[in-house]
Design an enzyme around this catalytic site. Sequence first.
Site, short mmCIF file in Angstrom:
data_model
loop_
_atom_site.label_atom_id
_atom_site.label_comp_id
_atom_site.label_asym_id
_atom_site.label_seq_id
_atom_site.Cartn_x
_atom_site.Cartn_y
_atom_site.Cartn_z
N HIS A 20 -26.19 -18.24 7.79
CA HIS A 20 -27.55 -18.26 8.33
C HIS A 20 -27.69 -19.18 9.53
CE1 HIS A 20 -28.32 -21.91 5.75
NE2 HIS A 20 -29.09 -22.21 6.78
N GLY A 62 -30.75 -29.00 8.07
CA GLY A 62 -29.76 -29.63 8.94
C GLY A 62 -28.43 -29.89 8.23
N SER A 100 -27.20 -27.59 6.16
CA SER A 100 -26.62 -26.27 5.91
C SER A 100 -25.26 -26.12 6.54
CB SER A 100 -27.51 -25.19 6.52
OG SER A 100 -28.55 -24.91 5.63
N GLY A 101 -24.42 -25.38 5.85
CA GLY A 101 -23.08 -25.14 6.35
C GLY A 101 -22.12 -26.24 5.96
N ASP A 114 -23.68 -16.28 1.96
CA ASP A 114 -24.07 -17.12 3.08
C ASP A 114 -22.90 -18.02 3.48
OD1 ASP A 114 -25.50 -18.40 5.03
OD2 ASP A 114 -26.66 -19.66 3.65
N1 ARG Z 1 -31.22 -24.09 4.91
C1 ARG Z 1 -31.10 -25.47 5.17
C2 ARG Z 1 -30.42 -25.67 6.53
O1 ARG Z 1 -30.40 -24.74 7.29
C3 ARG Z 1 -30.45 -26.21 4.05
C4 ARG Z 1 -31.45 -26.46 3.01
C5 ARG Z 1 -30.93 -27.03 1.78
N2 ARG Z 1 -32.07 -27.31 1.01
C6 ARG Z 1 -32.06 -27.84 -0.20
N3 ARG Z 1 -33.18 -28.13 -0.78
N4 ARG Z 1 -30.95 -28.06 -0.83
O2 ARG Z 1 -30.07 -26.76 6.89
#
Ligand code: ARG
Length: 752
Positions: free
Chosen positions: A87, A241, A243-244, A139
């Site tokens: 994503h 932030g 993510s990944g 993902d």
């Molecule tokens: N989708 C988020 C990103 O792009 C990560 C979110 C993780 N959230 C959580 N509550 N664990 O950075």
Amino acid sequence: MSQHLFLSLVIVAISPLPGGFQHSDVSPTQENPADLDCGLPEPSSRIVGGSDVQPGSWPWQVSLHQGGGHICGGSLIAPSWVLSAAHCFIRNGTLEPAAEWSVFLGVHSHDGPLDNIQVHAVAAILVPDNYSRVELGSDLALLRLASPARLGPGVRPVCLPRASHHFAHGKTCRATGWGDVQEADPLPLPWVLQEVELRLLGEAACQCLYSRPGPFNLTFQLLPGMLCAGYPEGRKDTCQGDSGGPLVCEDGGRWFQVGITSFGFGCGRRNRPGVFTAVAPFEAWIQEQVMGSEPGPAFLSQAQKSQAGPQEPRENCTIALPECGKAPRPGTWPWEAQVMVPGSRPCHGALVSESWVLAPASCFLDRITSDSPPLDLEAWRVFLPSRPGPERVAHFVAHENASWDDASGLVLLQLSAPVNLSAAPRAVCLPHPDHYFLPGSRCRLARWGRGEPAPAPGAQLEAELLSGWWCHCLYGRRGASVPPPGDPPHALCPTYREEEEAGRCWNGSSWSLLCREEGTWFLAGIRDFPSGCLRPRAFSPLQTHGPWISHVTQGAYLEDQLIWDWGPEGDETETQTCPPHTEHGACGLRPKAIAAGVLWPWLAEVHVTGGRVCTGILVAPGWVLAATHCILRLGATTVPYIEVYLGRSEASPLPQGHQVTSAPPLLCQTEGGHWVLMGMAVRGSRELFTAIGPEEAWISQTVGEAHFLNPGGSPYWPPGGSDLCPPDLAGDSGSPKATPLFLLLLAVLIQG
Ligand code: ARG
């Protein structure tokens, strides 16, 4: 995703080929791959609720940049390959060009040593064909670097688990990243990489949490290829932030990447652990993508045999309950804090976390003006319930806009040592910015600032929250349209029946408004507006300050909305438009209280089960008109038992325990001397009326003999409008569109 500028000035020469890293031979039988250099941090050696990492402790952590800023995390799995989340690279359904991205390796913080940092261009971004949205799984993404990473102490790959690798639930693992430290609260400078300990949750335990409606009343179905890590009580999590980035667990002395940070519902919320892409199930996909690249990622076999499958003890389904806002005896608030400053009367505030007390700035204004001497916090003391002695104050943080009259007049006081939260002291719950306190919510006034003690015993302070839309029209009008649920309201209007009856005003004192949802108390509003005795009283919603409070305290108890049952008044929650004012104000004033004994002959007392009495109007020999809210209560499904009394004077006492709950109707006198019923008071208000005019057709159809003056187009009805508001209230309402009526009129047949 946070988009702050990050390391945009770092320019580092990219060095030639990898050193000591040897490719693993991916034999499934290999048991102890001591010769493989993966998953080993420097021997020396945020994420929500995390802490700064030691430099070099997570040498596979990478920062992925686009447009000069950090967007996502990732992990180095081989000299030329980085694993991340799909994503991060897909916008509006299309994969973004690899050329826009760069990979930063060996980063610790913004002002850490630069000698280890490498920046690499991206040659290709690979995403599984079946990826569409995070909630649907798969993902993950692979980034092929344009030039291989130079491995060294600060830059090393992580080990990857084979498809058969099982990590026992309950195992404590680590997530790392430069993401937000709380919802909408970016990691502060100098952006030191954060790590947090998260527990692996079994699929059943995680699904059990996500099957309970959480924020926005949502539930979620976990899919194969996802895993959860965190805690039922929340407070430690990854966030935007991160993510990944990797979730790693130790096995046989090496760190394996078990998950990829994918998504969550908010960050660190109760019963909403973070959701990760499970890496092991994607072994085949990863192998296929990196085929032929030497050296490739190190997929290692499981070292410690954990009891996989059926032998593993079943996790039970542990739901976390709110930790804040419990008060066994409403009125005795376990979060009540009294701040004592030498030379002043005590100031009442609320404990919002282990270490922080929220209080009105008005208590300290003489001390926070720019020309006053520095604060002598040494002498300050805070008294909390059930504590052996007073607490000392270490820090004082005033809201930047704090001033005497302002709704942002808040300060936060940090105690010099955190207190243990239990039955008392306990923190009050704070609402998230999108919290929607339902009309009809049960609330209480609590002392706030230099608030006076309750004018009479506790019950006096009970209140019921009114529909927000006309509270907005009276007080907070900024543009004519009322904010829909989810947008912070401009004001909260509770109604105090007892107070109405006693005619009290409590003018000078300031109060906080506590509202209850499922037995949990939220600090919903603060500080009376300077509204004098105007009813309903308006409170400034605290939810707009949630972000500031959580930013300063890093741990105040923001709690999810707990009730979503919008009930029969759900219609009110659509965006509304404030009613136009009467143009001429010809009958803008309600009748003055009439002298005792003098009777308005058409006035009726409508007595409803439960001791409520409201005003009705005799409109024909067999019919009395009353407001719907008088008869139907929020959530009630049956019409209660009703008695109507006619011909009673104001002087005759009401039966014991009965109280009048509605304001008098609006009557206007015509030139011919006739009194005309113009409006019925809107619930809880003495100033806003539902106009009768637009209901003429309905009333005359129901009650043939009702008498309308000037049938079909009385000049007295305001043009187009359906609500009346005397002219001296609030500002100009703007667009005079028709207002949806939310009160229906109810006819009651008089018996006998
Ligand atoms: N989708 C988020 C990103 O792009 C990560 C979110 C993780 N959230 C959580 N509550 N664990 O950075």
